[in-house]
Scaffold this active site. Structure first.
Site, PDB file in Angstrom:
ATOM      1  N   ARG A  95      68.165  57.014  58.595  1.00 29.42           N
ATOM      2  CA  ARG A  95      68.605  56.154  58.526  1.00 29.42           C
ATOM      3  C   ARG A  95      68.499  54.049  58.027  1.00 29.42           C
ATOM      4  O   ARG A  95      68.767  54.048  58.222  1.00 29.42           O
ATOM      5  CB  ARG A  95      67.349  56.034  60.270  1.00 29.42           C
ATOM      6  CG  ARG A  95      68.178  55.919  61.280  1.00 29.42           C
ATOM      7  CD  ARG A  95      66.834  55.769  62.203  1.00 29.42           C
ATOM      8  NE  ARG A  95      66.547  54.898  62.886  1.00 29.42           N
ATOM      9  CZ  ARG A  95      67.054  54.208  63.503  1.00 29.42           C
ATOM     10  NH1 ARG A  95      68.193  54.798  64.213  1.00 29.42           N
ATOM     11  NH2 ARG A  95      66.526  53.090  64.291  1.00 29.42           N
ATOM     12  N   ARG A 109      67.464  52.636  47.583  1.00 29.89           N
ATOM     13  CA  ARG A 109      68.215  51.362  46.696  1.00 29.89           C
ATOM     14  C   ARG A 109      67.767  51.772  45.360  1.00 29.89           C
ATOM     15  O   ARG A 109      66.658  51.126  45.009  1.00 29.89           O
ATOM     16  CB  ARG A 109      68.704  49.593  47.337  1.00 29.89           C
ATOM     17  CG  ARG A 109      69.634  50.163  48.683  1.00 29.89           C
ATOM     18  CD  ARG A 109      69.865  48.210  48.214  1.00 29.89           C
ATOM     19  NE  ARG A 109      69.976  48.651  50.257  1.00 29.89           N
ATOM     20  CZ  ARG A 109      69.240  47.643  51.017  1.00 29.89           C
ATOM     21  NH1 ARG A 109      68.097  46.982  50.830  1.00 29.89           N
ATOM     22  NH2 ARG A 109      69.708  47.765  52.462  1.00 29.89           N
ATOM     23  N   ARG A 156      59.360  59.610  73.141  1.00 32.83           N
ATOM     24  CA  ARG A 156      57.879  59.659  72.213  1.00 32.83           C
ATOM     25  C   ARG A 156      57.947  58.278  73.254  1.00 32.83           C
ATOM     26  O   ARG A 156      58.915  57.491  73.671  1.00 32.83           O
ATOM     27  CB  ARG A 156      58.021  59.369  70.714  1.00 32.83           C
ATOM     28  CG  ARG A 156      57.082  59.617  70.553  1.00 32.83           C
ATOM     29  CD  ARG A 156      55.993  60.677  69.623  1.00 32.83           C
ATOM     30  NE  ARG A 156      55.317  60.317  68.703  1.00 32.83           N
ATOM     31  CZ  ARG A 156      54.215  61.171  69.313  1.00 32.83           C
ATOM     32  NH1 ARG A 156      53.621  61.552  70.374  1.00 32.83           N
ATOM     33  NH2 ARG A 156      53.156  60.240  68.438  1.00 32.83           N
ATOM     34  N   ARG A 200      52.615  49.378  63.299  1.00 33.26           N
ATOM     35  CA  ARG A 200      52.749  48.205  62.208  1.00 33.26           C
ATOM     36  C   ARG A 200      52.621  47.268  63.752  1.00 33.26           C
ATOM     37  O   ARG A 200      51.971  47.524  64.597  1.00 33.26           O
ATOM     38  CB  ARG A 200      54.742  48.133  62.268  1.00 33.26           C
ATOM     39  CG  ARG A 200      55.046  49.369  63.417  1.00 33.26           C
ATOM     40  CD  ARG A 200      56.839  48.518  63.244  1.00 33.26           C
ATOM     41  NE  ARG A 200      57.437  49.664  64.445  1.00 33.26           N
ATOM     42  CZ  ARG A 200      59.022  50.296  64.556  1.00 33.26           C
ATOM     43  NH1 ARG A 200      59.851  49.679  63.524  1.00 33.26           N
ATOM     44  NH2 ARG A 200      58.993  50.418  66.053  1.00 33.26           N
ATOM     45  N   GLU A 252      51.603  48.713  67.385  1.00 37.13           N
ATOM     46  CA  GLU A 252      52.091  49.286  67.932  1.00 37.13           C
ATOM     47  C   GLU A 252      51.626  50.825  67.440  1.00 37.13           C
ATOM     48  O   GLU A 252      51.198  50.928  66.463  1.00 37.13           O
ATOM     49  CB  GLU A 252      53.747  49.791  67.408  1.00 37.13           C
ATOM     50  CG  GLU A 252      54.615  50.070  67.839  1.00 37.13           C
ATOM     51  CD  GLU A 252      56.155  49.463  68.043  1.00 37.13           C
ATOM     52  OE1 GLU A 252      57.154  49.293  67.040  1.00 37.13           O
ATOM     53  OE2 GLU A 252      56.901  50.660  67.871  1.00 37.13           O
ATOM     54  N   TYR A 300      69.401  58.536  69.592  1.00 39.94           N
ATOM     55  CA  TYR A 300      68.713  57.046  69.321  1.00 39.94           C
ATOM     56  C   TYR A 300      69.335  56.273  69.260  1.00 39.94           C
ATOM     57  O   TYR A 300      70.137  55.975  67.684  1.00 39.94           O
ATOM     58  CB  TYR A 300      68.042  58.096  68.085  1.00 39.94           C
ATOM     59  CG  TYR A 300      66.985  57.164  67.348  1.00 39.94           C
ATOM     60  CD1 TYR A 300      66.624  56.013  67.601  1.00 39.94           C
ATOM     61  CD2 TYR A 300      66.489  58.016  66.468  1.00 39.94           C
ATOM     62  CE1 TYR A 300      65.275  56.261  66.739  1.00 39.94           C
ATOM     63  CE2 TYR A 300      65.584  57.561  65.439  1.00 39.94           C
ATOM     64  CZ  TYR A 300      64.550  55.777  65.717  1.00 39.94           C
ATOM     65  OH  TYR A 300      63.701  55.896  64.677  1.00 39.94           O
ATOM     66  N   ASP A 310      70.502  52.334  68.279  1.00 37.58           N
ATOM     67  CA  ASP A 310      70.742  51.828  67.895  1.00 37.58           C
ATOM     68  C   ASP A 310      71.585  49.958  68.953  1.00 37.58           C
ATOM     69  O   ASP A 310      72.080  50.225  70.114  1.00 37.58           O
ATOM     70  CB  ASP A 310      70.910  50.448  66.719  1.00 37.58           C
ATOM     71  CG  ASP A 310      69.287  51.074  65.981  1.00 37.58           C
ATOM     72  OD1 ASP A 310      68.387  51.146  66.049  1.00 37.58           O
ATOM     73  OD2 ASP A 310      70.027  51.297  64.652  1.00 37.58           O
TER      74      ASP A 310
END
Ligand code: FAD
Ligand code: UDP
Length: 368
Positions: free
Chosen positions: A170, A174, A249, A280, A300, A348, A350
């Site tokens: 995901r 770069r 989860r 996070r 979280e 999963y 988005d």
């Protein structure tokens, strides 16, 4: 009385309801939580739009979906650039030249590639078969150890060696100095939060919404109540876990309002070591470039999921995907029930994918 009963007022259920009303259908939406909008729900605290169920950044390369969602809100120019805090050291995400420079002092893409190649060779990675091998093959052992292993094992409660490789794919890797977390063409945060999007989708004379109603409190009655049902809850629960329980989860969110203007200088900071119990910290005001005198932050914490907990993430490993296929087969034998969304399709997904899937379902349903 109604043409459709929609179970769940998240993005899938609401997109479907909106499309159904556009086609003149009467829709009843029931939602077990005390509010609409599912996991994209935002609420205003101290003038700040708080993402109650974790940071949500809209991104897509599909112009049709981008235009579609822009009907319901204006999006700002927010670009997600989370940073990683590993034992007090800060690294840029996703993995890019800024990360490589900080870690190794390399300056050119060629130098970074050579460094990764050396580490990959030393680790003797062939064709990756799990998340650990995939991560090392992509960005080498140093980054895997500092920025991936700890975070991933906390997030999923499993060894990275036991997790599927696709999860890490995901994230972009770069060889440019570009901290944009996503590769997509379009990205932003709705100015004023996400809840307004769902409010507008459900704002029709043809749609009735009832919150605080759990489908399973009255399953038989609800099934009889309308000729077709769009169900966006857990697919295994719908069938009373007949073939066994799919794994999910869960998360715990700890939110605090702080009497200071700027806590961490960024919307998202990932804690990538194994010891910090949360993955996070979100500082919500930065999603909309807020300058309120106070700030709201959310930690979280990943959690094991048990029946009754919120199933935030499907765990799409082979075992669960195989089990899901059995439920999917059962679902296909019930033409009057459409299973949709992250939980109904056990994917999963988005937000843009959920909207896309709901639009495909609506098109099929209304013969467009
Ligand atoms: P949900 O939002 O889960 O909606 C389902 C609804 O059904 C819920 O409101 C639930 O209460 C209700 N329901 C379930 N069972 C019943 C029942 N028995 N009776 C009545 N109601 C029921 N996507 C992005 O694009 N960008 C991001 O940055 C991003 N970040 C995320 C961060 C986190 C922590 C999480 C968990 C997800 C994130 N996502 C992100 C994914 C995004 O949340 C989902 O794609 C989207 O919200 C899924 O919509 P849905 O309608 O399928 O599911
Ligand atoms: N990940 C990681 N370190 C990070 C961020 C992400 O190792 O700092 C891994 C982790 O395994 C996570 C996956 O990449 O589950 C996908 O990250 P993403 O940010 O897309 O997760 P989500 O927002 O869906 O929780």
């Amino acid at each position: 009385m109604y043409d459709y009963l929609v179970v769940g007022s998240g993005l899938f259920g609401s997109t479907f309801a909106y499309e159904a009303a556009k086609h003149g259908k009467r829709v009843k939406v029931i939602e077990k939580r005390s509010h609409i909008a599912g996991n994209i729900y935002t609420e205003n605290v101290e003038g700040i739009n708080v993402h109650r169920y974790g940071a949500h950044i809209f991104h897509t390369s599909n112009r049709e979906i981008w235009n579609y969602v822009n009907q319901f809100a204006e999006f700002n120019r927010y670009t997600n650039s989370p940073i990683a805090n590993y034992k007090g050291e800060i690294y840029n995400l996703p993995f890019n030249m800024n990360t490589f420079n900080k870690l190794w002092g390399v300056v050119t893409p060629q130098e970074a590639k050579e460094k990764i190649e050396q580490q990959k060779k030393a680790a003797k990675i062939g064709l990756p078969t799990n998340l650990e091998e995939q991560a090392i093959a992509l960005i080498g052992t140093d980054i895997y150890m500092r920025l991936i292993k700890g975070y991933t094992e906390k997030q999923w409660g499993q060894k990275a060696k036991d997790l599927p490789a696709f999860i890490i794919k995901r994230l972009p890797v770069r060889f440019t100095y570009d901290n944009n977390y996503f590769n997509d063409k379009y990205q932003g945060i709705p100015t004023g939060g996400y809840t307004q999007i769902v409010e507008k989708m459900l704002d029709s004379n043809l749609i009735d919404v009832e919150v605080g109603k759990d489908f399973f409190e009255n399953k038989a009655e609800y099934i009889k109540s309308s000729p077709k049902i769009v169900y966006t809850g857990m697919i295994d629960q719908f069938f009373d876990y007949k073939y066994g329980t799919l794994e999910y989860r869960s998360l715990k969110f700890e939110t605090e309002t702080l009497d200071q203007e700027n806590y961490q200088g960024n919307a998202v900071v990932n804690y990538t070591d194994a010891e910090t119990p949360y993955t996070r910290i979100i500082e919500h005001k930065h999603f909309e470039f807020g300058n309120q005198p106070k700030t709201v932050i959310t930690r979280e914490y990943p959690q094991a999921w048990q029946k009754g907990d919120e199933p935030y993430y499907p765990v799409n490993n082979t075992k669960n995907n195989d089990l899901y296929m059995k439920y999917k087969e059962l679902a296909e034998s019930m033409p009057n029930v459409i299973f949709g969304g992250r939980l109904g399709m056990y994917k999963y997904y988005d937000m843009h994918q959920v909207i896309g899937a709901a639009l495909v379902t609506a098109r099929e349903e209304f013969n467009e």
